[in-house]
Design a protein around this motif. Structure first.
Motif: not given
Length: 241
Positions: A65-68, A190, A158, A135-137, A70-71, A185
């Protein structure tokens, strides 16, 4: 409070002398980058002139998730509708590994995913992709966006932490900048940043100028070290005064 980004090794990450690449290139002569792109596509069995012309989006990342991721999962259907090819390398949460494997199986001419890590493939993606997606959180510094800048692989990131510090948003009017950023986010933000990058990719001369600006920047440890020296000098003067 002072923030200093990490640096990259300009000897290890050098498109002019990278032993993992089938061709070398520089900011002054980008011809070799097309050869690397073709080799990367061929590595995954993606062939044909259409695939060569289509923008190639690369990602080398932990699948968390940290690296995006989930997006990306939320935007997957819309991502697959873009006129682009995706090449992915990484490991992480089983659900995201399965997601990329499934997307590759469903879109074999548009998506290639390797679950695992390969130093050679990481360099080949950095050298052969047109766009690098990050696209990191959150991202205290990040390295891949700096590798990408050095290799003329325009980053879409991001605007957080070191990603925001090291990538300059391309200006709509002047074309000045080195990449594309989004702040909110959300999968919509994105997708908007990616679509903006793809629009610029369709303007070859402007796109090449963006690549060259990034390649000419200095993100080496030498640059970071100079910033540390400035901090030490300020501390020394304060102590002496």
């Amino acid at each position: 409070l002072v923030g200093i980004p990490n640096g990259i090794d300009p000897m290890l990450w050098d498109p002019a002398a990278d032993p993992y690449l089938p061709a070398s290139f520089t900011g002054d002569d980008l011809a070799g980058k097309a050869i690397v792109k073709h080799a990367l596509l061929a590595r995954f069995g993606i062939r044909g002139e259409t695939a060569r012309r289509r923008p190639l989006i690369g990602m080398v990342s932990r699948m968390v998730d940290q690296k995006g991721l989930d997006l990306i999962a939320l935007a997957a259907r819309d991502l697959m509708a873009l006129d682009a090819t995706f090449v992915i390398l990484g490991t992480g949460a089983p659900k995201y590994e399965r997601m990329w494997r499934q997307l590759a199986a469903q879109h074999p001419d548009r998506v290639a995913a390797t679950v695992g890590f390969s130093e050679e493939l990481a360099h080949l993606i950095e050298g052969g992709a047109d766009i690098f997606l990050m696209p990191s959180r959150f991202e205290p510094c990040g390295l891949n966006q700096m590798y990408s800048l050095r290799y003329g692989t325009v980053p879409v990131v991001r605007a957080t932490g070191g990603l925001d510090d090291t990538v300059r948003q391309v200006d709509d009017g002047t074309g000045e900048g080195t990449g594309f950023k989004f702040s909110t986010y959300t999968p919509e933000a994105l997708l908007s940043a990616l679509r903006e990058a793809l629009e610029w990719y369709g303007r070859p001369e402007a796109w090449q100028r963006i690549q060259q600006k990034g390649m000419r920047e200095d993100h080496s440890w030498d640059a970071s070290a100079r910033e540390y020296v400035k901090v030490y000098e300020r501390a020394r003067r304060v102590k002496a005064g």
